[in-house]
Scaffold this motif. Structure first.
Motif, PDB file in Angstrom:
ATOM      1  N   GLY A  57       0.778  -1.293   0.031  1.00 44.34           N
ATOM      2  CA  GLY A  57      -0.006   0.181   0.103  1.00 44.34           C
ATOM      3  C   GLY A  57       0.962   1.316  -0.009  1.00 44.34           C
ATOM      4  N   GLU A  58       2.021   1.170   0.818  1.00 41.68           N
ATOM      5  CA  GLU A  58       2.914   2.436   0.744  1.00 41.68           C
ATOM      6  C   GLU A  58       3.545   2.667  -0.660  1.00 41.68           C
ATOM      7  N   LEU A  59       4.029   1.338  -1.307  1.00 41.76           N
ATOM      8  CA  LEU A  59       4.392   1.707  -2.648  1.00 41.76           C
ATOM      9  C   LEU A  59       3.472   2.289  -3.541  1.00 41.76           C
ATOM     10  N   GLN A  60       2.028   1.824  -3.445  1.00 43.70           N
ATOM     11  CA  GLN A  60       1.102   2.405  -4.271  1.00 43.70           C
ATOM     12  C   GLN A  60       0.924   3.908  -4.324  1.00 43.70           C
ATOM     13  N   ILE A  61       1.006   4.208  -2.891  1.00 42.19           N
ATOM     14  CA  ILE A  61       1.017   5.713  -2.645  1.00 42.19           C
ATOM     15  C   ILE A  61       2.287   6.294  -3.413  1.00 42.19           C
ATOM     16  N   ALA A  62       3.518   5.736  -3.374  1.00 42.88           N
ATOM     17  CA  ALA A  62       4.774   6.375  -3.507  1.00 42.88           C
ATOM     18  C   ALA A  62       4.719   6.449  -5.273  1.00 42.88           C
ATOM     19  N   LYS A  63       3.750   5.900  -5.970  1.00 40.52           N
ATOM     20  CA  LYS A  63       3.694   6.119  -7.250  1.00 40.52           C
ATOM     21  C   LYS A  63       3.030   7.608  -7.789  1.00 40.52           C
ATOM     22  N   ALA A  70      13.315   6.252  -3.408  1.00 41.29           N
ATOM     23  CA  ALA A  70      13.357   5.016  -3.051  1.00 41.29           C
ATOM     24  C   ALA A  70      14.650   4.276  -2.201  1.00 41.29           C
ATOM     25  N   ALA A  71      15.572   4.740  -2.587  1.00 40.88           N
ATOM     26  CA  ALA A  71      16.924   4.428  -1.922  1.00 40.88           C
ATOM     27  C   ALA A  71      17.168   4.933  -0.413  1.00 40.88           C
ATOM     28  N   VAL A  75      12.018   1.173   1.983  1.00 38.98           N
ATOM     29  CA  VAL A  75      10.645   0.784   2.424  1.00 38.98           C
ATOM     30  C   VAL A  75      10.682  -0.642   2.967  1.00 38.98           C
ATOM     31  N   TRP A  76      11.457  -1.657   2.385  1.00 38.20           N
ATOM     32  CA  TRP A  76      11.390  -2.853   2.959  1.00 38.20           C
ATOM     33  C   TRP A  76      12.159  -2.983   4.511  1.00 38.20           C
ATOM     34  N   ALA A 213      17.022  -2.004  12.015  1.00 32.85           N
ATOM     35  CA  ALA A 213      16.118  -1.977  10.897  1.00 32.85           C
ATOM     36  C   ALA A 213      15.434  -3.362  10.401  1.00 32.85           C
ATOM     37  N   GLY A 214      14.174  -3.390   9.884  1.00 30.38           N
ATOM     38  CA  GLY A 214      13.730  -4.758   9.734  1.00 30.38           C
ATOM     39  C   GLY A 214      14.325  -5.233   8.447  1.00 30.38           C
TER      40      GLY A 214
END
Length: 292
Positions: A57-63, A70-71, A75-76, A213-214
């Motif tokens: 969902g976060e990546l959908q917003i990022a578009k 991204a770097a 986000v992962w 960090a995860g």
């Protein structure tokens, strides 16, 4: 003011619809200004409204953002949530200590899950996952009590790897395979000393900061790359085959310079209803800021 109130109400409704899981104990990383600077304004407002949402969902917003890096967002790793925003929320543990977790899972979605110690520099799991589930939050059985309340035991052989703030995190990771959604929460901690103890301070943020960090990786070895294919019970960087470039492109509409975005906003026309609500929630949060 009436308009602002209406927008806020709609944002609240949208945010309630899409959040499904987050660690409530120990206190996990939350979004802040460092997250906003790296991941963009819309993503920030979305996660401030509902930090229970998923990475897809976060990546959908990022578009639809021109300010998404991204770097820097990464986000992962802990959903992009930054240690810099959580320096006052670091736990001090000892080798072999038992740590109790409470996870708020708001909706069942069958998948796999684990809790691991993650090296934030390489975004890899250190050693074996501390706890794993091969059938987590199952739709068939519902969310079990053992999915929400459990304990993990810290490794005794970490050495100095997690002695400095920001070096490691305890990551709760849930990949809901049935809906292709990934949820993460990261607990910042340091570990030191030579024996059991610190039970009294384990439930309190340490005065110094510890970061982590995860990350995602295979549970069969230390330092496996996070880009590995999802395997049952393992952390993974992304669901197999998932990439933002592989998703259908969104329709873009121009926004005037006086609008909150001040640039092009991508309206998602593909994806799940949850992803669309995710986008709506972030947009409404942005509008609130500029109409208040």
């Amino acid at each position: 003011m009436k308009q602002t109130g209406t927008i806020l109400a709609l944002a609240g409704l949208a945010s309630m619809a899409h959040g499904h899981g987050f660690v409530t104990t120990p206190k996990a990383r939350m979004p802040g200004t460092a997250f906003q600077e790296a991941c963009g304004q819309q993503m920030y407002y979305n996660q401030k409204a509902d930090n229970y949402g998923n990475i897809q969902g976060e990546l959908q917003i990022a578009k639809g953002q021109s300010d998404y890096n991204a770097a820097k967002c990464n986000v992962w790793l802990c959903k992009g949530f930054k240690f810099e925003d959580n320096k006052d929320n670091v736990f001090q543990y000892t080798p072999g200590q038992t740590v109790s977790f409470d996870v708020d899972v708001r909706a069942p979605h069958t998948g796999v899950a684990n809790v691991s110690v993650v090296d934030t520099t390489s975004n890899t799991v250190i050693g074996q996952p501390l706890k794993s589930w091969t059938d987590y939050a199952s739709v068939a059985s519902g969310v079990k009590e053992s999915d929400k309340k459990f304990s993990v035991t810290l490794p005794t052989d970490l050495g100095s790897k997690c002695s400095k703030p920001g070096a490691c995190v305890l990551q709760w990771y849930w990949f809901a395979q049935s809906i292709d959604q990934t949820y993460e929460s990261c607990v910042d901690f340091t570990v030191g000393g030579s024996g059991a103890g610190f039970a009294s301070v384990a439930s309190q943020p340490a005065s110094s900061a510890a970061s982590v960090a995860g990350a995602t990786a295979s549970s069969t070895a230390t330092g496996i790359a996070v880009t590995s294919t999802p395997k049952t019970g393992n952390n993974v960087a992304a669901p197999s085959g998932f990439a933002t470039s592989a998703k259908p492109s969104a329709t873009s509409v121009s926004v005037s310079a006086s609008s909150p975005a001040g640039s092009t906003v991508a309206i998602p026309i593909h994806g799940t209803a949850e992803e669309k609500l995710n986008w709506v929630a972030s947009l409404l949060q942005t509008l609130i800021k500029y109409t208040a």
